[in-house]
Design a protein around this motif. Structure first.
Motif, PDB file in Angstrom:
ATOM      1  N   TYR A 144       0.832  -1.214   0.000  1.00  0.00           N
ATOM      2  CA  TYR A 144       0.000   0.000   0.000  1.00  0.00           C
ATOM      3  C   TYR A 144       0.865   1.262   0.000  1.00  0.00           C
ATOM      4  N   ALA A 145       1.884   1.277   0.880  1.00  0.00           N
ATOM      5  CA  ALA A 145       2.700   2.483   1.038  1.00  0.00           C
ATOM      6  C   ALA A 145       3.394   2.839  -0.277  1.00  0.00           C
ATOM      7  N   VAL A 146       3.852   1.809  -0.975  1.00  0.00           N
ATOM      8  CA  VAL A 146       4.555   2.028  -2.250  1.00  0.00           C
ATOM      9  C   VAL A 146       3.589   2.612  -3.274  1.00  0.00           C
ATOM     10  N   THR A 147       2.398   2.023  -3.352  1.00  0.00           N
ATOM     11  CA  THR A 147       1.392   2.491  -4.321  1.00  0.00           C
ATOM     12  C   THR A 147       0.943   3.914  -4.005  1.00  0.00           C
ATOM     13  N   PHE A 148       0.698   4.212  -2.733  1.00  0.00           N
ATOM     14  CA  PHE A 148       0.227   5.553  -2.362  1.00  0.00           C
ATOM     15  C   PHE A 148       1.318   6.601  -2.610  1.00  0.00           C
ATOM     16  N   ALA A 149       2.579   6.211  -2.384  1.00  0.00           N
ATOM     17  CA  ALA A 149       3.684   7.159  -2.600  1.00  0.00           C
ATOM     18  C   ALA A 149       3.831   7.478  -4.090  1.00  0.00           C
ATOM     19  N   ARG A 150       3.510   6.496  -4.916  1.00  0.00           N
ATOM     20  CA  ARG A 150       3.621   6.672  -6.368  1.00  0.00           C
ATOM     21  C   ARG A 150       2.460   7.513  -6.904  1.00  0.00           C
ATOM     22  N   GLY A 151       1.309   7.428  -6.247  1.00  0.00           N
ATOM     23  CA  GLY A 151       0.105   8.121  -6.730  1.00  0.00           C
ATOM     24  C   GLY A 151      -0.827   7.145  -7.397  1.00  0.00           C
ATOM     25  N   LEU A 152      -2.136   7.396  -7.270  1.00  0.00           N
ATOM     26  CA  LEU A 152      -3.142   6.506  -7.852  1.00  0.00           C
ATOM     27  C   LEU A 152      -3.919   7.273  -8.913  1.00  0.00           C
ATOM     28  N   TYR A 153      -4.235   6.588  -9.999  1.00  0.00           N
ATOM     29  CA  TYR A 153      -5.011   7.245 -11.048  1.00  0.00           C
ATOM     30  C   TYR A 153      -6.493   7.230 -10.679  1.00  0.00           C
ATOM     31  N   PHE A 154      -7.116   8.419 -10.661  1.00  0.00           N
ATOM     32  CA  PHE A 154      -8.553   8.547 -10.421  1.00  0.00           C
ATOM     33  C   PHE A 154      -9.215   8.870 -11.770  1.00  0.00           C
ATOM     34  N   ALA A 155      -9.895   7.871 -12.336  1.00  0.00           N
ATOM     35  CA  ALA A 155     -10.427   8.031 -13.698  1.00  0.00           C
ATOM     36  C   ALA A 155     -11.467   9.146 -13.769  1.00  0.00           C
ATOM     37  N   PHE A 156     -12.294   9.258 -12.742  1.00  0.00           N
ATOM     38  CA  PHE A 156     -13.395  10.230 -12.798  1.00  0.00           C
ATOM     39  C   PHE A 156     -12.851  11.649 -12.988  1.00  0.00           C
ATOM     40  N   GLU A 157     -11.796  11.991 -12.239  1.00  0.00           N
ATOM     41  CA  GLU A 157     -11.200  13.337 -12.357  1.00  0.00           C
ATOM     42  C   GLU A 157     -10.101  13.376 -13.408  1.00  0.00           C
ATOM     43  N   ASP A 158      -9.715  12.189 -13.923  1.00  0.00           N
ATOM     44  CA  ASP A 158      -8.602  12.058 -14.858  1.00  0.00           C
ATOM     45  C   ASP A 158      -7.328  12.690 -14.276  1.00  0.00           C
ATOM     46  N   LEU A 159      -6.952  12.237 -13.108  1.00  0.00           N
ATOM     47  CA  LEU A 159      -5.719  12.750 -12.489  1.00  0.00           C
ATOM     48  C   LEU A 159      -5.067  11.655 -11.667  1.00  0.00           C
ATOM     49  N   THR A 160      -3.792  11.868 -11.409  1.00  0.00           N
ATOM     50  CA  THR A 160      -3.063  10.963 -10.514  1.00  0.00           C
ATOM     51  C   THR A 160      -2.853  11.683  -9.195  1.00  0.00           C
ATOM     52  N   THR A 161      -3.170  11.024  -8.117  1.00  0.00           N
ATOM     53  CA  THR A 161      -3.064  11.679  -6.803  1.00  0.00           C
ATOM     54  C   THR A 161      -1.594  11.990  -6.502  1.00  0.00           C
ATOM     55  N   GLN A 162      -1.387  13.035  -5.746  1.00  0.00           N
ATOM     56  CA  GLN A 162      -0.019  13.421  -5.381  1.00  0.00           C
ATOM     57  C   GLN A 162       0.533  12.400  -4.382  1.00  0.00           C
ATOM     58  N   PRO A 163       1.849  12.288  -4.312  1.00  0.00           N
ATOM     59  CA  PRO A 163       2.443  11.296  -3.405  1.00  0.00           C
ATOM     60  C   PRO A 163       1.899  11.429  -1.988  1.00  0.00           C
ATOM     61  N   ALA A 164       1.522  10.293  -1.417  1.00  0.00           N
ATOM     62  CA  ALA A 164       0.963  10.271  -0.058  1.00  0.00           C
ATOM     63  C   ALA A 164       1.828   9.351   0.785  1.00  0.00           C
ATOM     64  N   GLU A 165       1.845   9.628   2.086  1.00  0.00           N
ATOM     65  CA  GLU A 165       2.733   8.864   2.979  1.00  0.00           C
ATOM     66  C   GLU A 165       1.896   8.006   3.913  1.00  0.00           C
ATOM     67  N   LEU A 166       2.159   6.715   3.906  1.00  0.00           N
ATOM     68  CA  LEU A 166       1.410   5.800   4.763  1.00  0.00           C
ATOM     69  C   LEU A 166       2.337   5.198   5.808  1.00  0.00           C
TER      70      LEU A 166
END
Ligand code: URA
Length: 230
Positions: A144-166
């Motif tokens: 999870y931490a690796v994926t969240f740090a990389r950012g997740l694609y949100f199709a509805f907004e057509d954006l990738t989330t900024q790096p997050a720290e878990l």
């Protein structure tokens, strides 16, 4: 905005008159006579020329609320109790929420009438971390931490989330720090792993920490020091 610009934007003064008003110290901002054309007029400043009020100024107000579960982050709702119902303050129609929380999410909610200030607190560009305590249905793995740090694609907004720290706290609990506040963002991030969020609690927004002495449903005014941090 600069006071000279503020005054010359009014139809009644030209630039020469504005210069004179300032030199003659006939202009006051928040009760203080000013002669500097660069003096700043803000959204809530009171501006007077001689004894005439040109902008009344409203006091800026800032509160932190410990949001309880089961209430809506909205100024009005036909069905449910709203967070504003918890505030015993006058002129509540002036106030807005700086960063909403879902119906059952608990924790730090900031309420103000200062739009520029709340934008600085919530805009992704200012990169102020919003920190959440999360409990989930399934195990949270190291992936999870690796994926969240990389950012997740949100199709509805057509954006990738900024790096997050878990940070993992237990097999099903973690602390998550994000710099933006997309719709249901935390639940959607865990949803990527088909892991349902069972409890979500906001502990911090940038430098503002939820006051541990506030029970759910209680609130207090922010201190001048806290306001100045944003
Ligand atoms: N992310 C969510 O999914 N819900 C909230 O209330 C806040 C952030």
């Amino acid at each position: 905005m600069r006071i000279d610009r503020f005054l010359s934007n009014l139809p009644r003064f030209n630039r020469q008159q504005v210069r004179l008003l300032l030199v003659e110290r006939r202009v006051r901002i928040d009760g203080q006579a000013v002669n500097d054309p660069h003096a700043q007029v803000r959204e809530f400043s009171r501006v007077e020329v001689d004894d005439e009020v040109l902008q009344a100024g409203r006091p800026a107000r800032y509160f932190m609320l410990h949001k309880p579960p089961g209430c809506v982050s909205a100024t009005r709702d036909a069905q449910h109790r709203t967070v504003l119902d918890l505030l015993g303050e006058p002129d509540k129609e002036d106030l807005h929420i700086a960063g909403r929380l879902d119906f059952n999410t608990t924790g730090l909610l900031v309420i103000t009438n200062d739009g520029a200030w709340s934008r600085r607190l919530t805009q992704p560009q200012t990169k102020l971390p919003k920190v959440y305590y999360v409990e989930t249905e399934q195990l949270i793995t190291a992936e999870y931490a690796v994926t969240f740090a990389r950012g997740l694609y949100f199709a509805f907004e057509d954006l990738t989330t900024q790096p997050a720290e878990l940070t993992l706290l237990g097999p099903r609990s973690a602390r998550l720090s994000i710099v933006e506040g997309r719709y249901h963002q935390v639940k959607r991030m865990f949803g990527h792993f088909d892991n349902k969020v069972l409890r979500l609690h906001r502990e911090r927004m940038g430098p503002l920490l939820l006051d541990a002495s506030l029970a759910p449903g209680q609130y207090r005014a922010l201190s001048p020091e806290e306001i100045a941090l944003i």
